[in-house]
Each structure stands twice: as C-alpha cells, then as structure tokens.
Design an enzyme around this catalytic site. Structure first.
Site, PDB file in Angstrom:
ATOM      1  N   SER A  63       0.747  -1.028  -0.067  1.00 27.36           N
ATOM      2  CA  SER A  63       0.031  -0.007   0.086  1.00 27.36           C
ATOM      3  C   SER A  63       0.872   1.146  -0.023  1.00 27.36           C
ATOM      4  O   SER A  63       0.384   2.311  -0.239  1.00 27.36           O
ATOM      5  CB  SER A  63      -0.931   0.185   1.324  1.00 27.36           C
ATOM      6  N   HIS A 110      -1.205   5.471   8.712  1.00 22.03           N
ATOM      7  CA  HIS A 110      -1.186   3.906   7.813  1.00 22.03           C
ATOM      8  C   HIS A 110      -0.565   4.436   6.469  1.00 22.03           C
ATOM      9  O   HIS A 110      -0.714   5.796   5.948  1.00 22.03           O
ATOM     10  CB  HIS A 110      -2.285   3.365   7.800  1.00 22.03           C
ATOM     11  N   GLU A 124     -10.450   6.294  26.030  1.00 17.70           N
ATOM     12  CA  GLU A 124     -11.353   5.502  25.684  1.00 17.70           C
ATOM     13  C   GLU A 124     -10.974   4.100  26.364  1.00 17.70           C
ATOM     14  O   GLU A 124     -11.945   3.321  27.112  1.00 17.70           O
ATOM     15  CB  GLU A 124     -11.634   5.194  24.341  1.00 17.70           C
ATOM     16  N   PHE A 161     -10.730   8.122  16.479  1.00 21.16           N
ATOM     17  CA  PHE A 161     -11.340   7.329  17.143  1.00 21.16           C
ATOM     18  C   PHE A 161     -10.991   6.239  17.858  1.00 21.16           C
ATOM     19  O   PHE A 161     -11.780   5.601  18.698  1.00 21.16           O
ATOM     20  CB  PHE A 161     -12.729   7.041  16.293  1.00 21.16           C
ATOM     21  N   GLU A 162      -9.742   5.612  17.597  1.00 21.02           N
ATOM     22  CA  GLU A 162      -9.230   4.690  18.308  1.00 21.02           C
ATOM     23  C   GLU A 162      -7.577   5.064  18.347  1.00 21.02           C
ATOM     24  O   GLU A 162      -7.053   5.731  17.620  1.00 21.02           O
ATOM     25  CB  GLU A 162      -9.377   3.411  17.351  1.00 21.02           C
ATOM     26  N   ASP A 212     -19.092   4.710  17.719  1.00 20.07           N
ATOM     27  CA  ASP A 212     -18.164   4.912  16.469  1.00 20.07           C
ATOM     28  C   ASP A 212     -18.949   5.077  15.243  1.00 20.07           C
ATOM     29  O   ASP A 212     -19.957   4.593  14.955  1.00 20.07           O
ATOM     30  CB  ASP A 212     -17.249   3.552  16.342  1.00 20.07           C
ATOM     31  N   GLU A 254     -10.725   6.491   2.260  1.00 21.09           N
ATOM     32  CA  GLU A 254      -9.957   5.303   2.454  1.00 21.09           C
ATOM     33  C   GLU A 254     -10.615   4.175   3.226  1.00 21.09           C
ATOM     34  O   GLU A 254     -11.040   4.164   4.079  1.00 21.09           O
ATOM     35  CB  GLU A 254      -8.656   5.111   2.851  1.00 21.09           C
ATOM     36  N   ASP A 295      -5.847   0.140  -4.643  1.00 20.72           N
ATOM     37  CA  ASP A 295      -4.292   0.076  -4.445  1.00 20.72           C
ATOM     38  C   ASP A 295      -3.708  -1.352  -4.977  1.00 20.72           C
ATOM     39  O   ASP A 295      -2.598  -1.209  -5.748  1.00 20.72           O
ATOM     40  CB  ASP A 295      -3.712   0.508  -3.407  1.00 20.72           C
ATOM     41  N   HIS A 296      -4.362  -2.095  -4.784  1.00 17.35           N
ATOM     42  CA  HIS A 296      -3.687  -3.614  -4.988  1.00 17.35           C
ATOM     43  C   HIS A 296      -4.858  -4.603  -4.871  1.00 17.35           C
ATOM     44  O   HIS A 296      -5.814  -4.373  -3.977  1.00 17.35           O
ATOM     45  CB  HIS A 296      -2.528  -4.037  -4.171  1.00 17.35           C
TER      46      HIS A 296
END
Length: 527
Positions: A94, A155, A218, A272-273, A288, A314, A360-361
C-alpha cells in the site's frame, strides 16, 4: 439455490436490458469542465474479486440473489485498469501504490512519498528524493483538503498524502531506529501536523500522537493503547495550538463528533481509536461513526471553500480483513465503503466534482466452484473435491486458513459458513498455502470515474497516471493546460479572469497575440 426468475428465460428480457444500456451509452456526453472538487475513494485491497463478491453479498443481505445487484460503484460511466507493480516488486504494497496514484511516481515497496532512488528503511536515501502528493498540489492551489480513513491516519495510504518516509512503519519516533533519527528523519505522525495544513483529518491513531505511557481516554486500562512517543511531544495539543484563532475541533468519540457543526468549523481532527478503527461488522453505532458519517462530515466542512476541495476516503480495513483470511469482514467493509461513495455523490454535483474509485492492489481471494445462482457468496460449492470433501466458494491462495492435518483438509460438512449473521463473521476461509497473513496479489485493479474529465481514466494505464490525470482535470500541480483552455476568452474579448496566476496571463496573452498575428497574415495573403 437455482434461479427462479422466469423472465430471464425470455430472450427479450436481455435484449431490452441491453438496448437501454446501449442508449444510455449513446446519450452520454463527455464532461470537459474543470473539476472544482476531487473525491478520491480508495478501497485498500479491493480487487475485482472482492468488488464482485461484495456486490453479491450486498444483494443477498437484501434478500435478493445478488449477482445482478447494482453497487454505487457500478454506476460510474468510465472504467479502466491500473497496473499496480512497484519498481522493485511484481506485487506491491500500500505504500508503493499510494505513492504512485497520489504522487504520480512509482517507487519501491514500503516507502512513502519518495521516489525509487530511496531504499526501504535507509534514512539517508530519503533526502532529496521526496515527492509531493496531489493533496499538497490542491492545497497550494487554494483548495481545502482532507483525509478520511478506517485505519490509523499514519497508515500507508493516508500518510502518503502528507509524509515522506523511507519506511511506512515509522508511525511514531518510537518506531524509528536511532540511526534514522541521527540522519535527520522524522516520524510520520509528526509530519501529519507539520508538512501540510490539512483541513480535515479523520481516522484512528491516537497512540502515535501522545507521550509514552499516556492513558488512552477510551481504554485507560489497556497498556497497548497508551501513548508511544519517546520524545515527550503531544502532537494533538500541538495541533490545537497551531490552530489558535481558527474554529478547530479535536474529537475522539462519536458524541463530540456529532456535535461538530461543519458550517462553522475550519479544522477537524477526529481520532476514534488508538490504532485502526473497528471493523464495520464490530462497530458499535452509538460509540463509533461509520465511514458514511465521517465522509459526510468531511465533505460538508471542505465544500465551504469556493475554490473547491480534495478529499481522500480510504476503506482501509478491507485489506486488513483479507490479510486475516476473513472474507465476511472484508466484504462488509467493502459494502460500507460503497455506501460512503453513494453519500459522496449525494453531496456533490457531477458537473463540478471528479469522483474516482479504485484500489491500490488486490488480494489472493478466489471465487470458484460453480455455485448455483443466488447461492450464498459465503457458502460452499455444490461440487465436492476429489478428496470427497466440500469447499467454500471464496478461498485464498495463501493465508492463515491453511489447516492441513495428517495430509487432509478440514472437513466442513458440518460447519456453517454461509450464514450472514455476525456470529459467523470470524470464519477463516481455507487457503492453499500456509501464511500468518495473506500476501497481496498482482493483477490490475479497476479505476472507475465520473464527473469532469472522467473519460481520461478509461483504458489500461500505469497506476501513477491517476495522479496526473486528476491534477489535469482540476488544474492543480504543474500541468495547467486544461485550466487555460477552459478559461481562454473568445477572440476580441479584452478581460482576463482575476483568478489566473501570472504565468497563466502571460501564456494566454501570448496565445491571443499569436492568434491575431496569424489572422493578420491570412488576411494579408488573401488581399
């Protein structure tokens, strides 16, 4: 389950359907407008097999046979293929692919925002080899920009919009070797708030933004969710300080997210995480937001800019579910992703918004076994193998699902794989080769387009072409020919758009003078 739709047995059914489709194609007119906005939807790992299987599952969840279901993606009039290989590998990751379709340059495995002269993990090769993304080109052109993902915002895919790194794994400074720090490289999270003034950032990745040991709001009891940074920096607080005087919101839960008013908000960072977001099949809608909700919020904030926007959305966990060999999870991620695309189309206009959907792949998912029409996409083939055991319609070429015991495959005669309820979401499909995680696969991926200059995306192209075609359509980056041709006034018109930059005025003036001289020459010859 055999097909019971008797009208399909009448050839006129298919002829009529084909005539309607043909007429629709004949009536289609090319949209050659300048793209004010770009909506770029990236399904990570969403190869054509995943796309097809998700379409079928979407229909079957609505009590239809599924095969003839229409995904939102299916409505895009222009379709092409992109070659996904990286400079050094036949099958990419990616990071290399994101650098191709976002920065317009193919590169090596595991590096982001740098060209192929850079080497994976070697900081000193990064310097001087940085390449910028279309998100930066759009920002430099005065547009608002945003990133929405279901993974951590550091990421590979989202990171490539803003970062340059010899390793996609340098999420925080704690992930970097000392040698890289000594050579002057910085982690991806720190580049998130430094490199580009991004208007909307939505995803996960809190733990890479805070000092080591910082309790997560959280999950305060979970040590793995705590802050990772060794440099003591709190990047969230730094981001907030940088936005003094602006209406900027940082949120980490749905309640605060829902309270953000897009009409009055300049900047939004929503994490959120601690890491990646919850899978769609596991997501608690009270705690969420969905990718549909995050996409809508981002667009409503960005579209206030009269110069338009660029937004990357994404569906990042399609890929992660495939890596775990869990087709149920991957397909539900893809269906949610398709719903986000529908929301994007609902909030924008085709006349001014170029919308791209691609992957992407691919992943080594196979679709096989002659299942009957309407049979559950998550079920078993009616054909049994030569070992006299059944197998599922969806399987993997490699991955964690290889369970050969005493030379035999698992006997799944009494195993339910086809139920579409959550209790069956963790089933791992069989794989031919044992791996802890699937590898990617290398076939071309689909590129679907609609809106201004969407026809540029037809055909079979190198993946890095996508960035250049988007930039041309929107008049961002270095190739401004489309913008000039659209804005050039007719002969004799004496005014120019005040939005043009200096070079645009000079080039347009030269073109106008050249045209007048040619006209005078023609008239002289005729006289």
């Amino acid at each position: 389950m055999a097909n019971s739709n008797f009208e399909e047995e009448n050839p006129d059914y298919w002829r009529s359907q084909a005539r309607e489709t043909l007429q629709s194609a004949l009536d289609r007119k090319l949209n050659t407008n300048v793209a004010k906005n770009i909506l770029f939807f990236l399904g990570d790992g969403m190869g054509v097999t995943t796309y097809t299987a998700a379409r079928i599952l979407k229909g079957q969840l609505q009590n239809q046979s599924g095969e003839d279901t229409v995904m939102t993606m299916d409505t895009f009039p222009h379709v092409g293929l992109a070659k996904t290989y990286s400079v050094d590998f036949q099958i990419p990751d990616s990071a290399a692919t994101a650098t191709a379709y976002l920065c317009g340059v193919k590169t090596n495995l595991n590096v982001i925002g740098v060209n192929a002269a850079a080497r994976n993990g070697v900081c000193r090769t990064q310097k001087g080899n940085e390449v910028t993304s279309i998100l930066k080109w759009a920002k430099d052109a005065g547009k608002s920009v945003g990133v929405v993902t279901t993974t951590r915002v550091q990421h590979a895919t989202p990171a490539t919009t803003y970062a340059h790194s010899a390793s996609r794994k340098w999420y925080s400074d704690a992930d970097m070797p000392d040698s890289a720090k000594k050579d002057g490289c910085t982690d991806i999270a720190s580049q998130l708030i430094k490199n580009i003034d991004i208007d909307v950032i939505i995803g996960g990745g809190r733990k890479y933004m805070t000092p080591r040991g910082t309790k997560d709001p959280e999950y305060p009891w979970d040590f793995s969710s705590r802050g990772k940074r060794r440099d003591g920096r709190n990047l969230i607080q730094e981001w907030q300080s940088m936005k003094t005087g602006k209406v900027a919101h940082y949120v980490w839960n749905k309640t605060d997210f829902d309270a953000v008013d897009p009409e009055t908000t300049n900047y939004l960072m929503a994490l959120f995480e601690p890491g990646d977001l919850q899978y769609e099949a596991d997501r608690d809608p009270i705690l969420d937001p969905s990718i549909v909700e995050t996409t809508e919020k981002a667009i409503r904030i960005l579209q206030k800019n009269p110069k338009g926007f660029f937004l990357l959305v994404e569906g990042g966990r399609i890929d992660q579910a495939h890596h775990a060999g869990q087709a149920y999870m991957a397909l539900h991620e893809a269906i949610a992703f398709d719903k986000a695309i529908a929301k994007g189309l609902e909030l924008t206009k085709d006349e001014e918004t170029l919308t791209i959907v691609t992957a992407d792949h691919s992943q080594p998912l196979t679709f096989n076994g002659f299942p009957f029409r309407g049979q559950s996409i998550l079920g078993k083939s009616p054909l049994w193998a030569t070992d006299m055991l059944p197998y599922t319609t969806l399987m993997y070429g490699n991955g964690p699902g290889n369970k050969i015991i005493n030379g035999k495959r698992p006997d799944i005669r009494n195993v339910t794989t086809s139920k579409m309820f959550k209790s069956y979401k963790d089933y791992i499909q069989f794989s031919a080769v044992p791996m802890k995680s699937t590898t990617h696969s290398g076939e071309d991926v689909a590129v679907l387009a609609r809106g201004p200059m969407a026809h540029l995306f037809s055909g079979v192209q190198e993946q890095n072409y996508i960035a250049h075609a988007m930039a041309y359509a929107a008049c961002v980056g270095t190739d401004m020919r489309h913008c000039q041709s659209e804005s050039l006034p007719p002969l004799g018109h004496s005014t120019f758009s005040t939005d043009w930059n200096g070079s645009g005025v000079v080039q347009a003036s030269a073109a106008l003078i050249s045209g007048l001289l040619s006209l005078i020459l023609v008239l002289t010859v005729l006289m």
